[in-house]
Design a protein around this motif. Structure first.
Motif, PDB file in Angstrom:
ATOM      1  N   UNK A  13      -8.373  44.374  47.817  1.00  0.00           N
ATOM      2  CA  UNK A  13      -9.640  43.670  48.031  1.00  0.00           C
ATOM      3  C   UNK A  13     -10.553  43.775  46.814  1.00  0.00           C
ATOM      4  N   UNK A  14     -10.478  44.891  46.105  1.00  0.00           N
ATOM      5  CA  UNK A  14     -11.325  45.081  44.925  1.00  0.00           C
ATOM      6  C   UNK A  14     -11.142  43.941  43.924  1.00  0.00           C
ATOM      7  N   UNK A  15      -9.897  43.519  43.717  1.00  0.00           N
ATOM      8  CA  UNK A  15      -9.634  42.460  42.749  1.00  0.00           C
ATOM      9  C   UNK A  15     -10.077  41.099  43.283  1.00  0.00           C
ATOM     10  N   UNK A  16     -10.015  40.921  44.607  1.00  0.00           N
ATOM     11  CA  UNK A  16     -10.519  39.680  45.206  1.00  0.00           C
ATOM     12  C   UNK A  16     -12.015  39.542  44.968  1.00  0.00           C
ATOM     13  N   UNK A  17     -12.736  40.634  45.098  1.00  0.00           N
ATOM     14  CA  UNK A  17     -14.186  40.570  44.926  1.00  0.00           C
ATOM     15  C   UNK A  17     -14.567  40.125  43.519  1.00  0.00           C
ATOM     16  N   UNK A  18     -13.791  40.526  42.538  1.00  0.00           N
ATOM     17  CA  UNK A  18     -14.058  40.079  41.164  1.00  0.00           C
ATOM     18  C   UNK A  18     -13.603  38.634  40.989  1.00  0.00           C
ATOM     19  N   UNK A  19     -12.369  38.343  41.426  1.00  0.00           N
ATOM     20  CA  UNK A  19     -11.789  37.008  41.224  1.00  0.00           C
ATOM     21  C   UNK A  19     -12.605  35.916  41.894  1.00  0.00           C
ATOM     22  N   UNK A  20     -13.178  36.209  43.056  1.00  0.00           N
ATOM     23  CA  UNK A  20     -13.901  35.188  43.817  1.00  0.00           C
ATOM     24  C   UNK A  20     -15.395  35.157  43.505  1.00  0.00           C
ATOM     25  N   UNK A  21     -15.824  35.927  42.518  1.00  0.00           N
ATOM     26  CA  UNK A  21     -17.242  35.970  42.152  1.00  0.00           C
ATOM     27  C   UNK A  21     -17.638  34.707  41.384  1.00  0.00           C
ATOM     28  N   UNK A  22     -18.916  34.576  41.109  1.00  0.00           N
ATOM     29  CA  UNK A  22     -19.444  33.367  40.462  1.00  0.00           C
ATOM     30  C   UNK A  22     -19.624  33.514  38.950  1.00  0.00           C
ATOM     31  N   UNK A  23     -19.155  34.603  38.376  1.00  0.00           N
ATOM     32  CA  UNK A  23     -19.299  34.794  36.935  1.00  0.00           C
ATOM     33  C   UNK A  23     -18.267  33.948  36.185  1.00  0.00           C
ATOM     34  N   UNK A  24     -18.387  33.884  34.871  1.00  0.00           N
ATOM     35  CA  UNK A  24     -17.474  33.070  34.070  1.00  0.00           C
ATOM     36  C   UNK A  24     -16.064  33.654  34.084  1.00  0.00           C
ATOM     37  N   UNK A  25     -15.088  32.792  33.868  1.00  0.00           N
ATOM     38  CA  UNK A  25     -13.683  33.187  33.968  1.00  0.00           C
ATOM     39  C   UNK A  25     -13.285  34.232  32.933  1.00  0.00           C
ATOM     40  N   UNK A  26     -13.833  34.144  31.734  1.00  0.00           N
ATOM     41  CA  UNK A  26     -13.493  35.119  30.691  1.00  0.00           C
ATOM     42  C   UNK A  26     -13.894  36.526  31.121  1.00  0.00           C
ATOM     43  N   UNK A  27     -15.084  36.664  31.689  1.00  0.00           N
ATOM     44  CA  UNK A  27     -15.548  37.975  32.153  1.00  0.00           C
ATOM     45  C   UNK A  27     -14.710  38.465  33.326  1.00  0.00           C
ATOM     46  N   UNK A  28     -14.324  37.540  34.219  1.00  0.00           N
ATOM     47  CA  UNK A  28     -13.465  37.921  35.340  1.00  0.00           C
ATOM     48  C   UNK A  28     -12.161  38.535  34.842  1.00  0.00           C
TER      49      UNK A  28
END
Length: 286
Positions: A121-136
């Motif tokens: 779930x930890x990686x989902x929270x980052x992947x599904x966030x609204x930040x830019x793809x490079x930062x993800x």
């Protein structure tokens, strides 16, 4: 340190609320969610997400719900690691923070799966966030690196192998740089990634977190002795003696603080806020 204290008191409740609300929204089996929420809500200092948020804000970042949830990803991984550490095959603990461990409350199988759920779930929270793809990508790559076999998990293996060995000072530092330092180093780096700092500053943040984690472990070893726990091998008091361990702690804290001074010389940075993280070590070891 009042600025950091105010920050801590403001954001710990937000961290805890964010995690619990996000878990409640999951369309997962009720028994699994119950076990996951049990350990996530069991308390703790919330050091890792607080570090990420403080560093992000120190560079001028504006904290919102999305940023808080990203910062909480590392807390999910920290929590999963504690659930698995407590299992009979690992440390075989019955209690954590005054409560039954997850496997004692829900059974071993459910505890293992709760840990697995938090990890992924930890990686989902980052992947599904609204930040830019490079930062993800940078965040997920760094988190996987620091949490995995060449990070925290590798450190846990070395720590277990140490039950049959007597580590040298150099080996003990290496073990704790992985087991404890890796996730804290990620937490510091994550704040910089979110604030889009330069690679040079990212390196300083990594070093800050790594040294902070080592100081955290030395402090923990010293407090264990002060709490009348036997001085086990492969601890700093056992290896260096109590006076030596306290000197080592002071040295590492100084190095940790120096990283912040270096960062402040490279870019505009709220030194006072982040330096407040070091208030954890402002206690007498007596």
């Amino acid at each position: 340190m009042q600025k950091y204290q105010n920050f801590y008191e403001e954001y710990v409740p937000k961290i805890e609320y964010t995690m619990d609300q996000a878990l409640l929204k999951l369309a997962a089996p009720t028994c699994l969610l119950e076990a996951m929420r049990y350990s996530v809500n069991a308390g703790g200092k919330r050091l890792r997400p607080i570090m990420t948020l403080a560093i992000y804000q120190a560079f001028g970042g504006e904290i919102n719900e999305d940023i808080i949830q990203i910062a909480c990803a590392v807390e999910l991984i920290h929590t999963y690691s504690l659930i698995h550490d407590d299992l009979p095959a690992m440390d075989n603990d019955d209690f954590r923070r005054g409560k039954l461990t997850n496997h004692k409350k829900f059974g071993e199988a459910q505890a293992i799966l709760a840990g697995d759920g938090l990890l992924t779930l930890a990686f989902s929270w980052i992947a599904e966030s609204k930040i830019d793809d490079t930062s993800k990508i940078k965040l997920m790559t760094s988190l996987a690196h620091n949490a995995g076999p060449i990070g925290m998990v590798g450190g846990q293996v070395s720590d277990m192998l140490g039950n049959e060995l007597n580590y040298s000072h150099e080996q003990l530092v290496a073990v704790h740089n992985l087991k404890t330092g890796a996730l804290i180093s990620y937490a510091a780096l994550a704040g910089g990634i979110l604030a889009q700092v330069s690679e040079d500053i990212e390196q300083e943040l990594k070093m800050f977190g790594l040294n902070y984690g080592l100081a955290f472990q030395i402090e923990d070893d010293i407090l264990d002795v002060n709490d009348s726990v036997d001085v086990e091998k492969n601890t700093y008091p056992h290896l260096l003696g109590m006076v030596g361990a306290q000197k080592e702690l002071a040295t590492i804290i100084n190095q940790t603080q120096q990283s912040l001074t270096t960062i402040a010389s490279m870019q505009s940075f709220d030194y006072e806020l982040v330096a407040g993280l070091l208030s954890y070590f402002e206690r007498k070891n007596d």
